[in-house]
Design a protein around this motif. Sequence first.
Motif, PDB file in Angstrom:
ATOM      1  N   LEU A 269       0.835  -0.968  -0.047  1.00 54.07           N
ATOM      2  CA  LEU A 269       0.572  -0.215   0.348  1.00 54.07           C
ATOM      3  C   LEU A 269       0.966   1.018   0.077  1.00 54.07           C
ATOM      4  N   ALA A 270       1.344   2.110  -0.561  1.00 50.06           N
ATOM      5  CA  ALA A 270       1.863   3.343  -1.774  1.00 50.06           C
ATOM      6  C   ALA A 270       0.895   3.821  -1.169  1.00 50.06           C
ATOM      7  N   VAL A 271       1.588   5.080  -0.285  1.00 44.79           N
ATOM      8  CA  VAL A 271       0.931   6.648   0.083  1.00 44.79           C
ATOM      9  C   VAL A 271       1.688   7.471  -0.905  1.00 44.79           C
ATOM     10  N   ASP A 272       0.900   8.513  -1.215  1.00 44.32           N
ATOM     11  CA  ASP A 272       1.279   9.451  -1.300  1.00 44.32           C
ATOM     12  C   ASP A 272       0.642  11.104   0.202  1.00 44.32           C
ATOM     13  N   SER A 273       1.300  11.549   0.203  1.00 44.46           N
ATOM     14  CA  SER A 273       0.431  11.994   2.075  1.00 44.46           C
ATOM     15  C   SER A 273      -0.026  13.726   1.980  1.00 44.46           C
ATOM     16  N   SER A 274      -1.497  13.150   2.075  1.00 46.99           N
ATOM     17  CA  SER A 274      -2.235  14.358   2.456  1.00 46.99           C
ATOM     18  C   SER A 274      -2.910  13.754   3.501  1.00 46.99           C
ATOM     19  N   ASP A 275      -3.630  14.990   4.108  1.00 50.48           N
ATOM     20  CA  ASP A 275      -4.893  13.837   5.275  1.00 50.48           C
ATOM     21  C   ASP A 275      -5.601  13.290   4.483  1.00 50.48           C
TER      22      ASP A 275
ATOM     23  N   SER B 270       4.684   8.188  -0.217  1.00 52.40           N
ATOM     24  CA  SER B 270       5.589   8.590  -1.551  1.00 52.40           C
ATOM     25  C   SER B 270       5.732   7.625  -2.359  1.00 52.40           C
ATOM     26  N   VAL B 271       4.872   7.822  -3.317  1.00 51.18           N
ATOM     27  CA  VAL B 271       4.696   6.993  -4.359  1.00 51.18           C
ATOM     28  C   VAL B 271       5.773   7.186  -5.732  1.00 51.18           C
ATOM     29  N   LYS B 272       6.532   8.082  -5.241  1.00 52.02           N
ATOM     30  CA  LYS B 272       7.908   8.321  -6.270  1.00 52.02           C
ATOM     31  C   LYS B 272       8.915   7.658  -6.130  1.00 52.02           C
ATOM     32  N   LYS B 273       8.927   7.216  -4.495  1.00 50.49           N
ATOM     33  CA  LYS B 273      10.413   6.308  -4.145  1.00 50.49           C
ATOM     34  C   LYS B 273       9.312   4.753  -5.595  1.00 50.49           C
ATOM     35  N   ILE B 274       9.078   4.641  -6.152  1.00 50.63           N
ATOM     36  CA  ILE B 274       8.640   3.486  -6.500  1.00 50.63           C
ATOM     37  C   ILE B 274       9.249   2.519  -7.184  1.00 50.63           C
ATOM     38  N   LYS B 275      10.198   3.152  -7.636  1.00 54.24           N
ATOM     39  CA  LYS B 275      11.345   3.020  -8.770  1.00 54.24           C
ATOM     40  C   LYS B 275      12.582   2.038  -7.878  1.00 54.24           C
ATOM     41  N   ASP B 276      12.459   2.411  -6.246  1.00 57.23           N
ATOM     42  CA  ASP B 276      13.186   2.061  -5.300  1.00 57.23           C
ATOM     43  C   ASP B 276      12.925   0.839  -4.635  1.00 57.23           C
ATOM     44  N   TRP B 277      11.346   0.702  -4.761  1.00 56.80           N
ATOM     45  CA  TRP B 277      11.213  -0.515  -3.822  1.00 56.80           C
ATOM     46  C   TRP B 277      10.951  -2.238  -4.672  1.00 56.80           C
TER      47      TRP B 277
ATOM     48  N   LEU C 137      -0.967  -4.342  -5.882  1.00 64.44           N
ATOM     49  CA  LEU C 137      -0.027  -3.075  -5.298  1.00 64.44           C
ATOM     50  C   LEU C 137      -1.514  -2.252  -5.284  1.00 64.44           C
ATOM     51  N   ILE C 138      -1.715  -1.554  -4.311  1.00 62.89           N
ATOM     52  CA  ILE C 138      -2.385  -0.531  -4.097  1.00 62.89           C
ATOM     53  C   ILE C 138      -1.779   0.963  -3.971  1.00 62.89           C
ATOM     54  N   ILE C 139      -1.868   1.848  -4.731  1.00 59.91           N
ATOM     55  CA  ILE C 139      -1.981   3.460  -5.320  1.00 59.91           C
ATOM     56  C   ILE C 139      -1.863   4.027  -4.807  1.00 59.91           C
ATOM     57  N   ILE C 140      -1.920   4.660  -4.019  1.00 61.56           N
ATOM     58  CA  ILE C 140      -2.876   5.917  -3.269  1.00 61.56           C
ATOM     59  C   ILE C 140      -1.705   7.060  -4.232  1.00 61.56           C
ATOM     60  N   ASN C 141      -2.205   7.924  -4.969  1.00 60.06           N
ATOM     61  CA  ASN C 141      -1.232   8.348  -5.905  1.00 60.06           C
ATOM     62  C   ASN C 141      -2.047   9.852  -6.110  1.00 60.06           C
ATOM     63  N   ARG C 142      -0.427  10.899  -6.208  1.00 54.77           N
ATOM     64  CA  ARG C 142      -1.092  11.800  -6.278  1.00 54.77           C
ATOM     65  C   ARG C 142      -1.023  12.365  -7.262  1.00 54.77           C
TER      66      ARG C 142
ATOM     67  N   PRO D 121       7.048   8.725 -11.621  1.00 51.69           N
ATOM     68  CA  PRO D 121       8.104   7.384 -11.290  1.00 51.69           C
ATOM     69  C   PRO D 121       6.937   6.076 -11.715  1.00 51.69           C
ATOM     70  N   LEU D 122       5.854   6.297 -11.364  1.00 51.26           N
ATOM     71  CA  LEU D 122       4.891   5.465 -11.051  1.00 51.26           C
ATOM     72  C   LEU D 122       4.590   5.206 -12.760  1.00 51.26           C
TER      73      LEU D 122
END
Length: 154
Positions: free
Chosen positions: A29-35, A60-67, A75-80, A89-90
């Motif tokens: 579960l990858a999550v970009d930040s916001s409330d 931070s979905v921006k780091k997905i290439k490092d995972w 995968l569940i991506i909650i993306n900005r 990167p996604l």
Amino acid sequence: MKRRALCIAVLIILSIFSINAEEKIQLLLAVDSSDFKTQLAEEVLKLAEAESFMVTQKESVKKIKDWSLDKYDALIIINRGTAGHMNRPLIKVLEESNYPPMVIVTSYANPKTSKDNYGEYSDVDGITTASLKNTSDISEMAREVMVLLKEALQ
């Protein structure tokens, strides 16, 4: 004789636990930040854990290439998005076609009509948060995300 029976019973119990642990779906579960995104991730996490998914949450979905995505079953991506597009990167991960089934939750557009063509990627589905009227709808959206994920895994 009693000791031998006890050892066999222990081995059987351990093998059952081992089999059950292996059957659990490994979910990232990858999550970009916001409330809002954090609240949605918390709801998805509750539902996934209730269904015995083994969930790893990353920021931070921006780091997905490092995972190491190959160690996950889904995968569940909650993306900005930026300027109506997914994070670059996604997109690169999707273009490489080396990922498990994925649900992308986006706040910037409807995946069906987005500038990003979700349809060109296999095993990817998307859902938008743009139509939510208020945060009380987060629980319903989390359920929708889980339905899409289960469909992607079939």
